[in-house]
Write a protein that holds these residues in place. Sequence first.
Motif, PDB file in Angstrom:
ATOM      1  N   ALA A  72       0.833  -1.206   0.000  1.00 41.22           N
ATOM      2  CA  ALA A  72       0.000   0.000   0.000  1.00 41.22           C
ATOM      3  C   ALA A  72       0.867   1.255   0.000  1.00 41.22           C
ATOM      4  O   ALA A  72       0.533   2.252  -0.648  1.00 41.22           O
ATOM      5  N   GLU A  73       2.003   1.220   0.714  1.00 43.45           N
ATOM      6  CA  GLU A  73       2.929   2.364   0.720  1.00 43.45           C
ATOM      7  C   GLU A  73       3.529   2.564  -0.665  1.00 43.45           C
ATOM      8  O   GLU A  73       3.686   3.701  -1.127  1.00 43.45           O
ATOM      9  N   VAL A  74       3.878   1.464  -1.323  1.00 48.91           N
ATOM     10  CA  VAL A  74       4.416   1.551  -2.685  1.00 48.91           C
ATOM     11  C   VAL A  74       3.399   2.207  -3.612  1.00 48.91           C
ATOM     12  O   VAL A  74       3.739   3.053  -4.452  1.00 48.91           O
ATOM     13  N   GLN A  75       2.147   1.849  -3.454  1.00 47.12           N
ATOM     14  CA  GLN A  75       1.089   2.367  -4.328  1.00 47.12           C
ATOM     15  C   GLN A  75       0.893   3.871  -4.159  1.00 47.12           C
ATOM     16  O   GLN A  75       0.454   4.544  -5.110  1.00 47.12           O
ATOM     17  N   THR A  76       1.268   4.419  -2.999  1.00 45.34           N
ATOM     18  CA  THR A  76       1.133   5.866  -2.817  1.00 45.34           C
ATOM     19  C   THR A  76       2.037   6.646  -3.768  1.00 45.34           C
ATOM     20  O   THR A  76       1.757   7.800  -4.092  1.00 45.34           O
ATOM     21  N   ILE A  77       3.122   5.996  -4.203  1.00 42.74           N
ATOM     22  CA  ILE A  77       4.026   6.629  -5.168  1.00 42.74           C
ATOM     23  C   ILE A  77       3.782   6.101  -6.579  1.00 42.74           C
ATOM     24  O   ILE A  77       3.715   6.867  -7.534  1.00 42.74           O
ATOM     25  N   ALA A  78       3.629   4.778  -6.697  1.00 46.44           N
ATOM     26  CA  ALA A  78       3.500   4.158  -8.018  1.00 46.44           C
ATOM     27  C   ALA A  78       2.199   4.563  -8.701  1.00 46.44           C
ATOM     28  O   ALA A  78       2.172   4.871  -9.899  1.00 46.44           O
ATOM     29  N   LYS A  79       1.096   4.545  -7.924  1.00 46.69           N
ATOM     30  CA  LYS A  79      -0.228   4.896  -8.455  1.00 46.69           C
ATOM     31  C   LYS A  79      -0.527   4.144  -9.760  1.00 46.69           C
ATOM     32  O   LYS A  79      -0.876   4.740 -10.778  1.00 46.69           O
ATOM     33  N   VAL A  80      -0.389   2.813  -9.709  1.00 46.21           N
ATOM     34  CA  VAL A  80      -0.618   1.980 -10.885  1.00 46.21           C
ATOM     35  C   VAL A  80      -1.974   1.301 -10.780  1.00 46.21           C
ATOM     36  O   VAL A  80      -2.633   1.321  -9.731  1.00 46.21           O
ATOM     37  N   GLN A 114      11.849   4.092  -4.811  1.00 44.62           N
ATOM     38  CA  GLN A 114      10.917   5.025  -5.452  1.00 44.62           C
ATOM     39  C   GLN A 114      11.011   6.418  -4.818  1.00 44.62           C
ATOM     40  O   GLN A 114      10.948   7.424  -5.524  1.00 44.62           O
ATOM     41  N   SER A 115      11.168   6.439  -3.506  1.00 46.97           N
ATOM     42  CA  SER A 115      11.274   7.726  -2.803  1.00 46.97           C
ATOM     43  C   SER A 115      12.533   8.487  -3.215  1.00 46.97           C
ATOM     44  O   SER A 115      12.583   9.715  -3.130  1.00 46.97           O
ATOM     45  N   ALA A 116      13.550   7.755  -3.673  1.00 47.82           N
ATOM     46  CA  ALA A 116      14.806   8.382  -4.115  1.00 47.82           C
ATOM     47  C   ALA A 116      14.674   8.971  -5.515  1.00 47.82           C
ATOM     48  O   ALA A 116      15.636   9.548  -6.036  1.00 47.82           O
ATOM     49  N   GLY A 117      13.512   8.831  -6.128  1.00 48.43           N
ATOM     50  CA  GLY A 117      13.272   9.436  -7.436  1.00 48.43           C
ATOM     51  C   GLY A 117      13.228   8.460  -8.590  1.00 48.43           C
ATOM     52  O   GLY A 117      13.017   8.866  -9.741  1.00 48.43           O
ATOM     53  N   ILE A 118      13.447   7.170  -8.326  1.00 49.32           N
ATOM     54  CA  ILE A 118      13.384   6.159  -9.389  1.00 49.32           C
ATOM     55  C   ILE A 118      11.957   5.623  -9.405  1.00 49.32           C
ATOM     56  O   ILE A 118      11.633   4.596  -8.784  1.00 49.32           O
ATOM     57  N   THR A 119      11.074   6.316 -10.112  1.00 49.89           N
ATOM     58  CA  THR A 119       9.653   5.994 -10.074  1.00 49.89           C
ATOM     59  C   THR A 119       9.234   5.002 -11.153  1.00 49.89           C
ATOM     60  O   THR A 119       8.152   4.422 -11.057  1.00 49.89           O
ATOM     61  N   ASP A 120      10.055   4.843 -12.185  1.00 49.66           N
ATOM     62  CA  ASP A 120       9.736   3.829 -13.199  1.00 49.66           C
ATOM     63  C   ASP A 120       9.790   2.446 -12.542  1.00 49.66           C
ATOM     64  O   ASP A 120      10.814   2.061 -11.960  1.00 49.66           O
ATOM     65  N   VAL A 121       8.691   1.711 -12.618  1.00 52.18           N
ATOM     66  CA  VAL A 121       8.573   0.448 -11.886  1.00 52.18           C
ATOM     67  C   VAL A 121       9.619  -0.566 -12.333  1.00 52.18           C
ATOM     68  O   VAL A 121      10.250  -1.236 -11.502  1.00 52.18           O
ATOM     69  N   VAL A 122       9.841  -0.678 -13.628  1.00 45.79           N
ATOM     70  CA  VAL A 122      10.807  -1.661 -14.145  1.00 45.79           C
ATOM     71  C   VAL A 122      12.218  -1.338 -13.666  1.00 45.79           C
ATOM     72  O   VAL A 122      12.953  -2.215 -13.180  1.00 45.79           O
ATOM     73  N   GLN A 123      12.623  -0.063 -13.784  1.00 42.86           N
ATOM     74  CA  GLN A 123      13.952   0.342 -13.330  1.00 42.86           C
ATOM     75  C   GLN A 123      14.083   0.186 -11.814  1.00 42.86           C
ATOM     76  O   GLN A 123      15.131  -0.244 -11.305  1.00 42.86           O
ATOM     77  N   ALA A 124      13.028   0.525 -11.087  1.00 43.86           N
ATOM     78  CA  ALA A 124      13.058   0.385  -9.629  1.00 43.86           C
ATOM     79  C   ALA A 124      13.245  -1.074  -9.223  1.00 43.86           C
ATOM     80  O   ALA A 124      13.963  -1.372  -8.261  1.00 43.86           O
ATOM     81  N   GLN A 125      12.628  -1.983  -9.953  1.00 54.34           N
ATOM     82  CA  GLN A 125      12.801  -3.406  -9.652  1.00 54.34           C
ATOM     83  C   GLN A 125      14.222  -3.876  -9.972  1.00 54.34           C
ATOM     84  O   GLN A 125      14.781  -4.713  -9.253  1.00 54.34           O
TER      85      GLN A 125
END
Length: 414
Positions: A72-80, A114-125
């Motif tokens: 749920a915390e991830v979704q606050t940034i990812a919003k997917v 994600q909080s560090a600015g890497i919001t692209d899900v694929v790159q973040a993974q």
Amino acid sequence: RVRDGLKGVGSSSKNLDKANASLKKLQATTGGLSGAFRNATANVGAFLGAYVGFNLVVGATRNVIDFNRAIAEVQTIAKVSAPRLLEIKKGMLEISDATGKSAIDATKTFYQIQSAGITDVVQAQRVLQASLRLSVGSLADAETSTLALTKALAIYGDELKGDPTTASDILFRGVELGQTNMQELAMSIPMVLGPAKAMGISFSDLTGQIASFSKRAGSTSQAVTQLNSIFTAVAKKQATARTVLKENAHLFTVQALRAKGLTVFMKDLSVATGNNVETLNKLFGRKEATTGFLSSASDGFRDLEETVKSARVSLGASGRAFQEIANSIGGQADILRARLTNIVLRFAVNGEGAVVSTLQTMNGLIQSLSENFNRIARIATIFFVATIIGKGVTAFRILRTEFIKMQVTAIWLR
């Protein structure tokens, strides 16, 4: 008189028989007492078994809840979308299986990335995978390795081509070559990344320089402070250089450092100043820079040159370290524990509605048990104590009675 004596003997024999029978009663009673203890022990064992089983269920439930909270915390940034979020959940479980890190920790680290600015899900993974492998290989926590990786990618992203594995290899190589560890390096390196990049120093060269300086500085943070002081002086002390170095002032410029690299730059400066402490202090303006410079100059900058060269050969360094730890007993145990835990989480991910309903029922049951547990425990304790006391009192009464009888018999025999 003989007849009377014989009668007395017979009477004594009967009394002894009675005493013997009483002793048998006493043994039966004490046997019942020990039986009560055995039954109590068996009941305690059964209770402990039920308690362990209950805790396993509670633990599994807590894992599911914590995992979904992290998601749920991830979704606050990812919003997917919901389907994409489901893919993220499955991805966290796969990465957990592969690294031995818990899915909950992996998801929390994903949020940190994600909080560090890497919001692209694929790159973040991709960053997450590299970070967790670096964490295992360097025996650091995931938060530490992620801090180092995200800062490096933020400053040197173009040079690294956004590849977190390359950054991970270079960082681990720096740890291998220096007197440092990932915790110290991750906490110190962010302050020097920007100045080093401005001086045209590559990421691999920088980690090699930190590794070399750390061998003499006594700590990684001190080594980074020394390097940072040198870079800052080169950027800001041009007027001082013209006064102190005169015709050699061109040796102390950003252009010279960019063109030559730090090792050659320092060698030329060493010749121009003769390693004079007073001259270097005027030039750098900070004793930390002078100390770092002279420490490297003590062997003609040989260690600095060799360490930087070694740092450039880093391909696969973090991957090899990860495999070595993962293939150890501890590593395999971590992977097994993560995969067993993830079985329950996969059930939750694939049948979320049913699991939520089940958890609600279980939570109600747990609440009910919690409310009634103290009352049940008090009743059970009272019953147990009463049983033990009852058996003990009965045994004491028989013992006292038979003891009196044996005293009387003994007096009569005398």
